[in-house]
Design a protein around this motif. Structure first.
Motif, PDB file in Angstrom:
ATOM      1  N   ALA A  35      -7.861   5.044  -4.805  1.00 14.93           N
ATOM      2  CA  ALA A  35      -8.546   3.877  -5.534  1.00 14.93           C
ATOM      3  C   ALA A  35      -7.382   3.020  -6.124  1.00 14.93           C
ATOM      4  O   ALA A  35      -7.341   1.741  -6.135  1.00 14.93           O
ATOM      5  CB  ALA A  35      -9.526   4.271  -6.767  1.00 14.93           C
ATOM      6  N   VAL A  36      -6.294   3.740  -6.539  1.00 13.25           N
ATOM      7  CA  VAL A  36      -5.382   3.041  -7.514  1.00 13.25           C
ATOM      8  C   VAL A  36      -4.350   2.285  -6.286  1.00 13.25           C
ATOM      9  O   VAL A  36      -4.288   0.858  -6.549  1.00 13.25           O
ATOM     10  CB  VAL A  36      -4.283   4.010  -8.126  1.00 13.25           C
ATOM     11  N   GLY A  37      -4.286   3.059  -5.340  1.00  9.00           N
ATOM     12  CA  GLY A  37      -3.546   2.298  -3.976  1.00  9.00           C
ATOM     13  C   GLY A  37      -4.455   1.066  -3.581  1.00  9.00           C
ATOM     14  O   GLY A  37      -3.705   0.181  -3.037  1.00  9.00           O
ATOM     15  N   SER A  38      -5.831   1.041  -3.679  1.00  9.22           N
ATOM     16  CA  SER A  38      -6.494  -0.030  -3.146  1.00  9.22           C
ATOM     17  C   SER A  38      -6.084  -1.234  -3.965  1.00  9.22           C
ATOM     18  O   SER A  38      -5.992  -2.327  -3.291  1.00  9.22           O
ATOM     19  CB  SER A  38      -7.837   0.304  -3.168  1.00  9.22           C
ATOM     20  N   GLN A  74      -8.052   0.691   1.986  1.00  9.72           N
ATOM     21  CA  GLN A  74      -7.143  -0.294   2.408  1.00  9.72           C
ATOM     22  C   GLN A  74      -7.805  -1.740   3.050  1.00  9.72           C
ATOM     23  O   GLN A  74      -7.295  -2.673   3.154  1.00  9.72           O
ATOM     24  CB  GLN A  74      -6.217   0.052   3.535  1.00  9.72           C
ATOM     25  N   LEU A  75      -9.299  -1.421   3.012  1.00  9.92           N
ATOM     26  CA  LEU A  75     -10.038  -2.353   3.569  1.00  9.92           C
ATOM     27  C   LEU A  75     -10.175  -3.739   2.959  1.00  9.92           C
ATOM     28  O   LEU A  75     -10.163  -4.896   3.549  1.00  9.92           O
ATOM     29  CB  LEU A  75     -11.402  -2.130   4.012  1.00  9.92           C
ATOM     30  N   PRO A  76      -9.988  -3.817   1.420  1.00 11.13           N
ATOM     31  CA  PRO A  76     -10.169  -5.000   0.683  1.00 11.13           C
ATOM     32  C   PRO A  76      -9.040  -5.782   0.962  1.00 11.13           C
ATOM     33  O   PRO A  76      -8.850  -6.902   1.300  1.00 11.13           O
ATOM     34  CB  PRO A  76     -10.255  -4.723  -0.668  1.00 11.13           C
ATOM     35  N   ALA A  77      -7.729  -5.139   1.009  1.00  8.58           N
ATOM     36  CA  ALA A  77      -6.368  -5.854   1.318  1.00  8.58           C
ATOM     37  C   ALA A  77      -6.351  -6.496   2.747  1.00  8.58           C
ATOM     38  O   ALA A  77      -6.236  -7.437   3.281  1.00  8.58           O
ATOM     39  CB  ALA A  77      -5.226  -4.902   1.053  1.00  8.58           C
TER      40      ALA A  77
END
Length: 308
Positions: free
Chosen positions: A165-168, A32-35
């Motif tokens: 990973a997909v969720g990211s 979640q950190l990139p978002a």
């Protein structure tokens, strides 16, 4: 959502966490950190003064994305120990002793670690409590729910990580779209520099290293250890020179090319060229600034008014 079913079908681990919980917490904590970083960058670059910087932190964000595959698992593990796993333990304790669906306690529990870390952060770093605690709670929310979901579905570790990973990617796209929509609709207010009259500009302005600029109402000026634009024939290729002396000033509407009002300062003698000081800050805390040199990596110098 099957939370009650989970309690009956999975081994009773007590008010603690299992190794699989750590893996799930680290996976989505990092994913979640990139978002989250994108949302923070959109908000910060929109609402805060960029002082005329070229990319506004975008270059740093690109570097982070380049090394993301190496950094995110480490940061995810850190967030797991700091935020997610304590939230999971609190949620399970509450679920055992208090009525209500299990998912409710998984939603509420991240507030506890957020308060635990947010209050000291506010004291030590001066962060607003109303911003730090909700932000930390938000960072702990999805991973806490993810741990419960992973336990309920019985996912193996590789299944947890590829789904994270997909969720990211999905979260990043949603964050980008939501951020753009918020700025375009005015939900996030764009920064506007204050408008200062000549009378408000007159006075004493000070900066780091003893820099001082006195702007008199009659248009005269005095400078002490003040940065100024270097001479055009400067052989040392300096971003700025430090000057002392007298001169004149006048309000100016963007002779410095910053698309802002400001002050055009002309010092007597041979120390430095005419320097345009742009207006920044806010109505209650105005500033004068110059970004000397390269807009993407120059030397920023800020002056603030002397009160009293």
């Amino acid at each position: 959502m099957g939370w009650e079913k989970t309690r009956g079908t999975l081994p009773d681990t007590g008010p603690t966490w299992a190794p699989d919980d750590l893996s799930a917490a680290a996976a989505l904590g990092g994913a979640q950190l990139p978002a989250a970083g994108l949302l923070w960058w959109i908000y910060d670059s929109t609402t805060q003064d960029s002082y005329g910087a070229g990319l506004g932190g975008a270059l740093g964000a690109l570097c982070f994305l380049l090394f993301a595959p190496f950094l995110l698992p480490i940061l995810g593990m850190l967030s797991a120990f700091v935020l997610t796993l304590p939230s999971v333990v609190l949620a399970r304790l509450a679920g055992r002793r208090l009525p209500g669906p299990g998912w409710v306690w998984h939603v509420v529990a991240p507030v506890g670690p957020a308060l635990f870390w947010g209050v000291p952060a506010c004291v030590l770093f001066g962060w607003p409590l109303g911003t730090a605690v909700p932000a930390l709670a938000a960072l702990g929310l999805l991973p806490t729910l993810w741990v419960g979901l992973a336990r309920r579905r019985g996912w193996r570790q590789w299944g947890v990580w590829w789904r994270a990973a997909v969720g990211s990617v999905v979260l990043f796209v949603l964050a980008f779209g939501g951020g753009v929509l918020a700025t375009e609709t005015g939900l996030i207010q764009e920064y506007e520099p204050p408008k200062l009259t000549r009378a408000q500009l007159a006075g004493v302005w000070h900066g780091p290293s003893g820099a001082e600029l006195r702007l008199h109402p009659d248009g005269s000026a005095e400078a002490v250890k003040l940065p100024a634009q270097p001479p055009f024939d400067d052989d040392h290729f300096r971003d700025y020179v430090v000057c002392r002396g007298s001169g004149t000033w006048e309000p100016d509407d963007d002779s410095g090319g910053t698309e802002r009002d400001g002050v055009l300062l002309k010092l007597d003698g041979t120390c430095g060229e005419d320097t345009f000081w742009s207006i920044g800050g806010s109505e209650g805390a105005p500033e004068l600034f110059v970004l000397f040199g390269d807009p993407d990596g120059g030397s920023l110098r800020i002056l603030k008014p002397t009160r009293g």
